[in-house]
Design a protein around this motif. Structure first.
Motif, PDB file in Angstrom:
ATOM      1  N   TRP A 107      34.396  46.285   0.301  1.00 44.56           N
ATOM      2  CA  TRP A 107      34.126  46.383  -1.146  1.00 44.56           C
ATOM      3  C   TRP A 107      33.220  47.593  -1.422  1.00 44.56           C
ATOM      4  O   TRP A 107      33.469  48.389  -2.326  1.00 44.56           O
ATOM      5  CB  TRP A 107      33.454  45.089  -1.622  1.00 44.56           C
ATOM      6  N   LEU A 108      32.174  47.751  -0.584  1.00 43.78           N
ATOM      7  CA  LEU A 108      31.233  48.862  -0.754  1.00 43.78           C
ATOM      8  C   LEU A 108      31.920  50.208  -0.515  1.00 43.78           C
ATOM      9  O   LEU A 108      31.702  51.171  -1.251  1.00 43.78           O
ATOM     10  CB  LEU A 108      30.045  48.677   0.206  1.00 43.78           C
ATOM     11  N   LEU A 109      32.751  50.253   0.511  1.00 49.52           N
ATOM     12  CA  LEU A 109      33.514  51.479   0.816  1.00 49.52           C
ATOM     13  C   LEU A 109      34.335  51.914  -0.411  1.00 49.52           C
ATOM     14  O   LEU A 109      34.328  53.083  -0.797  1.00 49.52           O
ATOM     15  CB  LEU A 109      34.423  51.197   2.009  1.00 49.52           C
ATOM     16  N   MET A 110      34.997  50.941  -1.026  1.00 48.70           N
ATOM     17  CA  MET A 110      35.841  51.272  -2.187  1.00 48.70           C
ATOM     18  C   MET A 110      34.997  51.736  -3.368  1.00 48.70           C
ATOM     19  O   MET A 110      35.389  52.649  -4.102  1.00 48.70           O
ATOM     20  CB  MET A 110      36.710  50.064  -2.576  1.00 48.70           C
ATOM     21  N   GLN A 111      33.831  51.124  -3.531  1.00 53.62           N
ATOM     22  CA  GLN A 111      32.948  51.566  -4.622  1.00 53.62           C
ATOM     23  C   GLN A 111      32.505  53.016  -4.397  1.00 53.62           C
ATOM     24  O   GLN A 111      32.444  53.803  -5.339  1.00 53.62           O
ATOM     25  CB  GLN A 111      31.707  50.665  -4.724  1.00 53.62           C
ATOM     26  N   LYS A 112      32.186  53.339  -3.147  1.00 51.63           N
ATOM     27  CA  LYS A 112      31.736  54.707  -2.851  1.00 51.63           C
ATOM     28  C   LYS A 112      32.844  55.720  -3.119  1.00 51.63           C
ATOM     29  O   LYS A 112      32.588  56.807  -3.644  1.00 51.63           O
ATOM     30  CB  LYS A 112      31.274  54.813  -1.388  1.00 51.63           C
ATOM     31  N   ILE A 113      34.066  55.359  -2.775  1.00 57.45           N
ATOM     32  CA  ILE A 113      35.192  56.264  -3.033  1.00 57.45           C
ATOM     33  C   ILE A 113      35.377  56.438  -4.549  1.00 57.45           C
ATOM     34  O   ILE A 113      35.603  57.538  -5.038  1.00 57.45           O
ATOM     35  CB  ILE A 113      36.493  55.746  -2.362  1.00 57.45           C
ATOM     36  N   ARG A 114      35.239  55.333  -5.287  1.00 54.06           N
ATOM     37  CA  ARG A 114      35.374  55.409  -6.759  1.00 54.06           C
ATOM     38  C   ARG A 114      34.272  56.295  -7.357  1.00 54.06           C
ATOM     39  O   ARG A 114      34.520  57.062  -8.280  1.00 54.06           O
ATOM     40  CB  ARG A 114      35.287  54.008  -7.372  1.00 54.06           C
ATOM     41  N   ILE A 115      33.052  56.171  -6.807  1.00 55.25           N
ATOM     42  CA  ILE A 115      31.947  57.006  -7.309  1.00 55.25           C
ATOM     43  C   ILE A 115      32.263  58.482  -7.062  1.00 55.25           C
ATOM     44  O   ILE A 115      32.071  59.329  -7.934  1.00 55.25           O
ATOM     45  CB  ILE A 115      30.612  56.595  -6.636  1.00 55.25           C
ATOM     46  N   SER A 116      32.792  58.780  -5.870  1.00 58.29           N
ATOM     47  CA  SER A 116      33.165  60.172  -5.557  1.00 58.29           C
ATOM     48  C   SER A 116      34.252  60.674  -6.502  1.00 58.29           C
ATOM     49  O   SER A 116      34.241  61.838  -6.904  1.00 58.29           O
ATOM     50  CB  SER A 116      33.667  60.283  -4.116  1.00 58.29           C
ATOM     51  N   MET A 117      35.188  59.798  -6.850  1.00 57.31           N
ATOM     52  CA  MET A 117      36.241  60.176  -7.802  1.00 57.31           C
ATOM     53  C   MET A 117      35.620  60.534  -9.152  1.00 57.31           C
ATOM     54  O   MET A 117      36.000  61.516  -9.783  1.00 57.31           O
ATOM     55  CB  MET A 117      37.216  59.003  -8.003  1.00 57.31           C
ATOM     56  N   GLY A 118      34.652  59.715  -9.577  1.00 55.90           N
ATOM     57  CA  GLY A 118      33.971  59.953 -10.854  1.00 55.90           C
ATOM     58  C   GLY A 118      33.217  61.275 -10.841  1.00 55.90           C
ATOM     59  O   GLY A 118      33.262  62.036 -11.809  1.00 55.90           O
ATOM     60  N   HIS A 119      32.533  61.562  -9.719  1.00 54.59           N
ATOM     61  CA  HIS A 119      31.794  62.828  -9.616  1.00 54.59           C
ATOM     62  C   HIS A 119      32.740  64.023  -9.695  1.00 54.59           C
ATOM     63  O   HIS A 119      32.424  65.048 -10.288  1.00 54.59           O
ATOM     64  CB  HIS A 119      31.025  62.882  -8.290  1.00 54.59           C
ATOM     65  N   ARG A 120      33.901  63.869  -9.090  1.00 49.98           N
ATOM     66  CA  ARG A 120      34.883  64.966  -9.100  1.00 49.98           C
ATOM     67  C   ARG A 120      35.350  65.237 -10.530  1.00 49.98           C
ATOM     68  O   ARG A 120      35.425  66.380 -10.965  1.00 49.98           O
ATOM     69  CB  ARG A 120      36.086  64.585  -8.219  1.00 49.98           C
TER      70      ARG A 120
END
Ligand SMILES: [Zn+2]
Length: 310
Positions: A107-120
């Motif tokens: 779950w945490l891994l997916m949140q981190k990927i989503r955060i990176s998507m948002g930053h991009r």
């Protein structure tokens, strides 16, 4: 990358680790201490060392994987699965797909990927003709032991509010079709706001649009500050609800599609994580024509900076 090629080439930990190493070296490794680009790989220590200041740089350091104990295989597979479909996967599905015994780290891994998507996506600012509206998304409600929704406490009863903006461009007369909007959607942004007051909406809109943009809104009071931050602010007050989809075709389609995706795929999204899910939706929408290249683009987004760095 084709699915059969992917799982043939990256089926074990060593091949996944090598893949990340090659990707990072191809992009260039920048020393966090002296900004030098010259590094040498030390196999024994499993990391690079800056040739200038001797500062070590781990393989996960400065990427979405920083401080994570999950294996390279889990990370690579998760990144691949997250770019594989338009709709995505829930954390429970992802846990099964990557064969990991615990739910929480996935779950945490997916949140981190989503955060990176948002930053991009935050790096791109909308310009041209923009439809803007507010979206209301259902956050998680606490339930009592009997399974009923608890008393509607003010805090629990509210929806998550977001400012949604879509850039559009006109369709040429030859390409126009009956029952279809005469504009095409470009880029989408959804930013969560704590309240729909003029100050906050103006600040958030300022992060989303360029000063040269023309913005169309429904004339709500909270958009009154837009005239100071964009070239033209048009207010279109629509009395008939059926006409709304004609005046704001794309922003309403985007909001309803996002709601369908969130309610169909994810459950119990807490308010504080809603932005991450909306970021994933926008990231995929903005790259809807990328096809198989989406995986490579996601790798660039997630390997170029740590998940907490904008
Ligand atoms: Zn250095």
């Amino acid at each position: 990358m084709k699915i059969d090629n992917f799982f043939t080439n990256y089926s074990d930990e060593q091949s996944c680790k090598l893949f990340f190493k090659q990707k990072r070296e191809a992009a260039g490794i920048v020393c966090r201490q002296c900004s030098s680009l010259c590094h040498c790989w030390i196999e024994k220590e499993n990391r690079w060392r800056c040739k200038n200041c001797k500062q070590p740089m781990g393989l996960k350091c400065g990427t979405v994987m920083e401080n994570s104990n999950l294996s390279y295989r889990v990370w690579l597979w998760a990144l691949y699965f997250m770019s594989l479909t338009k709709k995505g996967f829930s954390a429970l599905e992802m846990q099964r797909l990557v064969s990991h015994k615990r739910y929480e780290p996935i779950w945490l891994l997916m949140q981190k990927i989503r955060i990176s998507m948002g930053h991009r996506d935050a790096k791109y600012i909308l310009d041209g003709f923009i439809e803007m509206d507010e979206g209301f998304f259902e956050g998680h409600r606490k339930r009592s032991e009997e399974g009923f929704i608890s008393q509607p406490v003010k805090e629990l009863d509210r929806q998550v509010k977001a400012i949604v903006a879509v850039s559009t461009r006109p369709v040429s007369i030859d390409d126009q079709k009956t029952y279809r909007p005469n504009t095409r959607a470009g880029y989408l942004k959804m930013n969560v706001v704590s309240s729909l007051n003029k100050t906050e909406v103006t600040y958030e809109a300022g992060n989303m649009i360029k000063k040269s943009a023309t913005v169309v809104t429904d004339g709500r009071r909270c958009y009154r500050g837009l005239q100071d931050i964009c070239k033209v602010h048009k207010e279109i007050i629509v009395q008939n609800k059926e006409e709304v989809s004609k005046v704001f075709p794309w922003v309403h389609t985007a909001i309803s599609n996002a709601k369908k995706k969130l309610s169909g795929l994810h459950h119990h999204i807490k308010d504080i994580y809603m932005q991450n899910y909306l970021s994933e939706f926008c990231y995929k929408f903005n790259r809807r024509y990328f096809g198989e290249n989406l995986f490579d683009r996601l790798l660039v987004a997630t390997l170029s900076s740590a998940w907490y760095e904008p």
